[in-house]
Write a protein that holds these residues in place. Sequence first.
Motif, PDB file in Angstrom:
ATOM      1  N   PHE A   9       0.827  -1.207   0.000  1.00 24.95           N
ATOM      2  CA  PHE A   9       0.000   0.000   0.000  1.00 24.95           C
ATOM      3  C   PHE A   9       0.863   1.259   0.000  1.00 24.95           C
ATOM      4  N   VAL A  10       1.872   1.289   0.876  1.00 23.37           N
ATOM      5  CA  VAL A  10       2.744   2.453   0.976  1.00 23.37           C
ATOM      6  C   VAL A  10       3.521   2.668  -0.319  1.00 23.37           C
ATOM      7  N   SER A  11       3.994   1.586  -0.925  1.00 26.61           N
ATOM      8  CA  SER A  11       4.795   1.708  -2.152  1.00 26.61           C
ATOM      9  C   SER A  11       3.994   2.341  -3.289  1.00 26.61           C
ATOM     10  N   LYS A  12       2.688   2.121  -3.315  1.00 22.09           N
ATOM     11  CA  LYS A  12       1.841   2.693  -4.359  1.00 22.09           C
ATOM     12  C   LYS A  12       1.687   4.213  -4.219  1.00 22.09           C
ATOM     13  N   LEU A  13       2.027   4.737  -3.043  1.00 23.84           N
ATOM     14  CA  LEU A  13       1.859   6.172  -2.792  1.00 23.84           C
ATOM     15  C   LEU A  13       3.134   6.974  -3.044  1.00 23.84           C
ATOM     16  N   THR A  14       4.233   6.280  -3.314  1.00 25.58           N
ATOM     17  CA  THR A  14       5.534   6.939  -3.407  1.00 25.58           C
ATOM     18  C   THR A  14       5.552   8.068  -4.418  1.00 25.58           C
ATOM     19  N   ASN A  15       4.965   7.862  -5.570  1.00 24.57           N
ATOM     20  CA  ASN A  15       5.018   8.860  -6.642  1.00 24.57           C
ATOM     21  C   ASN A  15       3.823   9.810  -6.652  1.00 24.57           C
TER      22      ASN A  15
END
Length: 413
Positions: free
Chosen positions: A63-69
């Motif tokens: 979930f967090v990785s999808k918010l990086t950009n």
Amino acid sequence: MKLVLYGISCSGKDTFINTFLTEHSCFKHIHGSKRLSEISNEKYGADFQKLPAETQNNIRKAFVSKLTNMNNIIVDGHYCFPSDNEFETVFSDEDKNLYDVFLYLRVKPEDAHTRISVSDKNKKFKNLCIEEISQWQDKEISELRDICFADHKEFIVLDEDFNLNLQFLNLYISSYPKMTAIETARHIVSQIKEQASNSKKIALFDCDRTITKEDTTIPFFELNNGHNKLLKEIFRGDVYTQYQFWRQQELYKNFSVYPEIKQFTYNNCVLDKLELLKNDGYSIFGLTAGIYNIWKQINGEEDFFTNVIGNNLQADSVGIITDFVKGYVVELLQNDGYEVFSTGDSMCDIYMLEKTGGLIWAPEKVRPIVQKYIDVHSETKIMQYKNNPYKYKGITEVAQCFIHLMNRLIIFL
């Protein structure tokens, strides 16, 4: 900017975010628990809460990785949950690294208890008593505070007054990153370097209840018909983030009557240390989160400091001085090769004291929340004045010379 809003269950995070979005439509709300549930069903075909802990953690990381950009988002999150008379922390390094500003929505434990008791979604917490809910919230605030300070992340504790919360956030976001703790600290360090002597020795002294035995804020409020109960409510739990000091400033920005400084008495033990440091070539600075104009007047008459630096928002001088700012001032000075001493009395001084192995003073009594900090942080570098009749358990005592007592005896003789 990536914002995350933490808070215990039933603290009102969704309601607050919906209110926030009415004034900040450029932000997008990412529903943390909703998105975790969606990923769980998509990838595992099962409800998130029924998956093993390891699988849940993997989903959180995904979930967090999808918010990086993504940018201009506000996410609601959880730091930990009560579990078998303990707490299960779900906060991760990925969370820490992702967000720019960590907001925490603090709620009165009794209010959260009432809401939980009628919430089907949170029925697993219905057996928690008010004290256990308070412990849950205190744990989240204290641990997030330490994590954010160590990683130079912004940490701001909000309260139940959504209108005031939004007023502050409107100011904060519009001036970002000027109001951040690290930028405020850089500004202060620049002033200190300009005003200090050629020596690379700096001493930072807290003012209220450290230099003076009294809190000079109290008579200031009383003289201007202020409500000290409201002030105590703002800082309840010894929370000292930008929001609390902004609220304080809003209370006294129109006050015009200042107390007579002759009513205040000085802490001779601390002043002894100040004189010793002066004699040893230190440049002495008062670093206060109290009423700047009062301390400017005190220093004008007593000449304790090279200069006083404080919360003087009307002049837009240095931003808001908080516990983080005090700690970062020390860190920045040390990074530039300065030897730094510090002394203070409260949780607002903790990071400053921790960074220097400074001396804490217990005014009139030991502060329970400071003792709790010392108990939890067994590796603390903080020490205390041996001559203080009120002692914290578990930290070293440092003896002081009785300079002011000796001076009085000389005058008497």
